[in-house]
Design an enzyme around this catalytic site. Structure first.
Site, PDB file in Angstrom:
ATOM      1  CD  GLU A 332      30.413   5.307  34.187  1.00 33.86           C
ATOM      2  OE1 GLU A 332      30.351   4.246  33.525  1.00 33.86           O
ATOM      3  OE2 GLU A 332      30.015   5.394  35.366  1.00 33.86           O
ATOM      4  CE  LYS A 442      27.050  -5.429  34.281  1.00 30.23           C
ATOM      5  NZ  LYS A 442      28.056  -4.851  33.427  1.00 30.23           N
ATOM      6  CD1 TRP A 447      25.455  -1.672  36.196  1.00 31.36           C
ATOM      7  CD2 TRP A 447      26.539  -2.849  37.747  1.00 31.36           C
ATOM      8  NE1 TRP A 447      26.777  -1.668  35.876  1.00 31.36           N
ATOM      9  CE2 TRP A 447      27.468  -2.387  36.802  1.00 31.36           C
ATOM     10  CE3 TRP A 447      26.983  -3.620  38.822  1.00 31.36           C
ATOM     11  CZ2 TRP A 447      28.817  -2.664  36.914  1.00 31.36           C
ATOM     12  CZ3 TRP A 447      28.331  -3.903  38.921  1.00 31.36           C
ATOM     13  CH2 TRP A 447      29.221  -3.415  37.978  1.00 31.36           C
TER      14      TRP A 447
END
Ligand code: AMP
Length: 544
Positions: A332, A442, A447
């Site tokens: 992000e 993770k 993930w």
């Protein structure tokens, strides 16, 4: 009255095109290489790269793709992938890097959600796409890139190099607004469907400048960069863009690189800068200790994606003379958030104290504001003790996910992005990631959503409840452990769960082991209390 003072500088758009055009003139002689398994590396110059990128732009035009159309890649790290990195955004299309390791249902969802028009796929991973081809109706064209010398192009599909050879190079690039979408990448970092992040030209432009700064990764024309971080993950940390901007020598790791390939490339090419998740460096350390590869050409290793163990940093420095820089970021955030570097006066501190600082993820990058807040949204002090949700804002932090109104709660009313990470920040500004708000796992840089796996297990007819937690693993950093409660009076073998999950999950997401337990501990409001479970299994060690 004085003459107007406001806005007297040029309105010059911050687009990737500036880097490319400048680089074409300045770096023509510099080289780019890709590892080819079992063969000498492929090599060409920036001049060749620029020529082919213009031809590729010609191919995209000939395909009839419009502005904003999504050009997807499904590929390992290579010079061809680099050509796509530039040709798609500079022609006003959107580069969409698909993760080749995702399970089929996620891939289908992502390709359809992004409405990809064309996919450029490496021949070695094409079989994965072949299996879902009839489920991705927006994809009108598939182009195959022959990433190994013996690769064949399936009937009816186009060959990348043949298309380029026949194409007419474009004579220039369209003028784009700096807020034009340049690339997109989906993150599966939380529960539910993957979410799309769309990078603007402006975000990437500013991110490249910051990333190259001496006090960040210091990437310069002098560097020989080895690209290990997959180009389908967070723009390979944006380093292929930054490296091209400064004219560094690029070396791409090619198809399915193993630790030995990486060590060999570093030694042979005299690599000076590279980055990867801790799992990779754990394996390289082992290999270098056993076989004595010479990796002393490295000036910095960027390490991040998950927490870098302190002892790993210490070993690299003491044994190989290589300094690691521990960074934190997110898909992000294009992805850079913080970079771990010592301040000048800290270099006089004793070594243990320096390592304490370096085991944190560094201080916020220029361009990134960071704060920690408590459950009520109150800002917490930077004292290294107070722990709260890490929130960020800045010109390369997303403002909204792509077409995903349900995720509006990831942003605060006053314009910050809620990272979902829990952290402390000390008085010097160094951030320490202490936990994640969601119970994600993770493993080897990928993930695994514990909730997704739990839901699958709980669909088994013999299962009452299931909780999946992360347990430490020497190689993969974390692995999922499934704690399963059978229905009363039922006998359940752990292998039954593994076999039940196998067809539903990507290989790396499949729990290696299953613990049969009598009940999942619950919190006061009846939620699974994974903290208690984690504590119970804290000394659990994976079977060899
Ligand atoms: P991704 O978007 O897949 O790159 O994942 C981003 C997440 O990885 C962050 O929100 C963190 O939870 C985790 N992460 C990234 N870098 C680090 C680091 N250096 N230490 C601990 N966690 C990290």
């Amino acid at each position: 009255m004085t003459a107007p003072l406001h806005d007297l500088m040029m309105d010059y758009p911050l687009t990737l095109t500036h880097f490319f055009e400048r680089g074409e003139k300045l770096w023509a002689k510099k080289t780019i290489a890709t590892r080819i398994p079992g063969h000498p590396p492929f090599r060409y110059t920036y001049a060749d790269f620029a020529e082919r990128t213009k031809r590729l732009a010609g191919v995209l035009d000939r395909f009839g793709l419009g502005r904003g159309d999504r050009v997807a890649t499904f590929a390992w790290n290579s010079h061809r992938h680099l050509e796509l990195y530039w040709a798609a955004p500079m022609t006003g299309r959107v580069l969409h890097t698909l993760n080749i390791r995702l399970a089929a249902p996620d891939l289908i969802y992502i390709i359809n959600h992004a409405a990809d028009s064309v996919i450029f796929a490496d021949a070695s991973v094409w079989p994965i796409l072949a299996g879902i081809r009839d489920k991705i109706p927006t994809v009108k064209k598939i182009v195959i890139m022959r990433d190994t010398p013996d690769a064949v192009v399936p009937d009816g599909l186009d060959d990348y190099d043949t298309l380029l050879a026949a194409a007419r190079p474009v004579s220039g690039w369209p003028k784009l607004d700096e807020t034009t979408a340049a690339g997109m990448c989906y993150t599966s970092g939380t529960t539910g469907n993957p979410k799309g992040v769309v990078y603007t030209h402006r975000a990437m432009f500013l991110h490249c400048l910051a990333q190259s700064m001496a006090d960040q990764f210091g990437i310069s024309e002098n560097d020989v960069i080895l690209h290990i971080v997959p180009m389908f993950h967070a723009n390979s940390w944006c380093v292929p863009f930054t490296g091209t901007m400064v004219g560094a020598t690029h070396v791409f790791a090619g198809p399915n690189p193993q630790p030995r390939d990486i060590a060999e490339i570093i030694q042979r090419e005299r690599v000076t800068f590279t980055g990867a998740v801790p799992t990779v460096w754990i394996a390289i350390k082992d290999l270098c200790e056993k076989e004595g590869f010479d990796i002393s050409s490295l000036r910095t290793i960027a390490i991040g994606g998950s927490a870098a163990p302190r002892h790993l940093q210490e070993s690299f420095e003491k044994q190989f003379g290589v300094v690691m820089s521990h960074a934190w970021g997110m898909t992000e955030m294009t992805p850079l958030g913080t970079v771990g570097r010592l301040k000048s006066y800290m270099k006089a501190w004793d070594y243990d104290r320096q390592l304490d600082v370096r085991s944190r993820v560094g201080y916020p990058s220029v361009g990134v504001d960071a704060r920690i807040v408590d459950d009520e949204g109150r800002e917490l002090p930077w004292d290294g003790v107070a722990m709260g949700e890490l929130q960020v804002r800045g010109p390369w932090v997303l403002k909204s996910y792509y077409d995903n109104p349900a995720s509006a709660d990831r942003f605060t009313a006053d314009g910050w992005f809620r990272t979902g990470d829990v952290a402390t920040i000390d008085a010097e500004g160094y951030v320490q990631i202490t936990d994640r708000t969601k119970d994600l796992i993770k493993s080897g840089g990928e993930w695994i959503s514990s909730v997704d796996v739990e839901n699958m297990i709980m669909a088994h007819p013999k299962v009452l409840e299931a909780a999946v937690i992360a347990v430490p693993h020497p190689k993969w950093v974390e692995r999922p452990l499934a704690c399963v409660v059978p229905k009363p009076g039922v006998t359940l073998e752990p292998a039954e769960i593994v076999e039940f999950l196998r067809p539903q999950l990507a290989k790396w997401a499949l729990p290696d082991e299953v613990a049969v337990i009598e009940a999942v501990p619950k919190t006061s409001v009846g939620k699974f209390d994974k903290k208690v479970l984690r504590d119970r299994f804290k000394d659990w060690r994976p079977k060899e």
